[in-house]
Scaffold this active site. Sequence first.
Site, PDB file in Angstrom:
ATOM      1  N   ASP A  15      44.995  37.442  51.604  1.00 47.33           N
ATOM      2  CA  ASP A  15      46.345  36.940  51.816  1.00 47.33           C
ATOM      3  C   ASP A  15      46.256  35.411  51.629  1.00 47.33           C
ATOM      4  OD1 ASP A  15      49.036  36.901  52.917  1.00 47.33           O
ATOM      5  OD2 ASP A  15      48.119  36.068  54.718  1.00 47.33           O
ATOM      6  N   ASP A  17      48.987  32.643  52.810  1.00 44.08           N
ATOM      7  CA  ASP A  17      49.508  31.900  53.950  1.00 44.08           C
ATOM      8  C   ASP A  17      48.849  32.380  55.247  1.00 44.08           C
ATOM      9  OD1 ASP A  17      51.123  30.490  55.729  1.00 44.08           O
ATOM     10  OD2 ASP A  17      52.679  32.012  55.691  1.00 44.08           O
TER      11      ASP A  17
HETATM   12  P1  B16 Z   1      57.877  32.571  49.105  1.00 41.58           P
HETATM   13  P2  B16 Z   1      51.543  35.517  52.456  1.00 41.58           P
HETATM   14  C1  B16 Z   1      54.146  34.920  52.689  1.00 41.58           C
HETATM   15  O1  B16 Z   1      52.867  34.587  52.247  1.00 41.58           O
HETATM   16  C2  B16 Z   1      54.508  34.102  53.920  1.00 41.58           C
HETATM   17  O2  B16 Z   1      53.656  34.435  55.014  1.00 41.58           O
HETATM   18  C3  B16 Z   1      55.932  34.364  54.306  1.00 41.58           C
HETATM   19  O3  B16 Z   1      56.294  33.608  55.434  1.00 41.58           O
HETATM   20  C4  B16 Z   1      56.860  34.053  53.123  1.00 41.58           C
HETATM   21  O4  B16 Z   1      58.213  34.337  53.433  1.00 41.58           O
HETATM   22  C5  B16 Z   1      56.414  34.889  51.919  1.00 41.58           C
HETATM   23  O5  B16 Z   1      55.055  34.587  51.621  1.00 41.58           O
HETATM   24  C6  B16 Z   1      57.256  34.606  50.687  1.00 41.58           C
HETATM   25  O6  B16 Z   1      57.024  33.297  50.262  1.00 41.58           O
HETATM   26  O7  B16 Z   1      59.182  32.171  49.695  1.00 41.58           O
HETATM   27  O8  B16 Z   1      56.999  31.389  48.741  1.00 41.58           O
HETATM   28  O9  B16 Z   1      58.001  33.551  47.968  1.00 41.58           O
HETATM   29  O10 B16 Z   1      51.220  35.442  53.905  1.00 41.58           O
HETATM   30  O11 B16 Z   1      51.841  36.929  51.966  1.00 41.58           O
HETATM   31  O12 B16 Z   1      50.527  34.826  51.594  1.00 41.58           O
HETATM   32 MG    MG Z   2      49.763  35.516  55.677  1.00 38.77          MG
END
Ligand code: B16
Ligand code: MG
Length: 224
Positions: A15, A17
């Site tokens: 992952d 984030d």
């Molecule tokens: P975006 P991950 C996720 O990343 C985030 O944890 C989440 O908070 C966010 O809404 C999602 O990506 C979409 O992100 O707006 O940049 O497309 O934890 O799956 O790496």
């Molecule tokens: Mg994450």
Amino acid sequence: MELGILYKMLACLFDLDGVIVDTAKYHFLAWKRLASAWNFDLTEEQNEHLKGVSRTESLEIILKLAHHTLSKEAFEEALQIKNEWFLDFVNEMNENEILEGVTDFLHLLKQNKIVFSLASSSKNAKNILQKIGLFEQFDAIVDGNDIINSKPDPEIFEKAAKKLNTDTKKCIVFEDAVAGVEAGKRAGMKVIGIGDKEVLKEADIVVKNLKELTIKDLENLLSK
Ligand code: B16
Ligand code: MG
């Protein structure tokens, strides 16, 4: 079993984030700013429910919490504005934002010829990896642009396994979010939670960061 053979079969799915970088704080600030326009004060506790969840679903959750509704056009506009604010933070990112233990752990995997993919719900994942200088390191990247169903659906991890040409049973997922842990388990994979044991209850093991892990730990987990 000889270790070398096991390594060749093993694959790691990361992952982004909360595992590679802490972009959650930037998502939070951007959502908070957006929600303040409806006089809603998004809390850090509420923000926990947005981790690993897609942009669209995050906005749906916030609107529900705020007891607020938007027209279709306003909804799309809100998504765009939030993303612009988020990208203002991303544009300032550099390798100093890589989380503790990540760089060394990825080196360790390379040394042991273990392939690894990114599996992030973020549509900005490639941009973020470029900013922190890790884009070239990954053998595959699956992000929010490649999937129809977001975590906790297993689609993202199944696609990453396919891209790496690996059996789902040989994959180890690294996740910081409840939705991501569930997605990994539903894909039939082993899951290492990064964070709090009390929160990531469904993970096979939970560590604070990648610094705590060795290749032997991965081997033991996969042979369970
Ligand atoms: P975006 P991950 C996720 O990343 C985030 O944890 C989440 O908070 C966010 O809404 C999602 O990506 C979409 O992100 O707006 O940049 O497309 O934890 O799956 O790496
Ligand atoms: Mg994450």
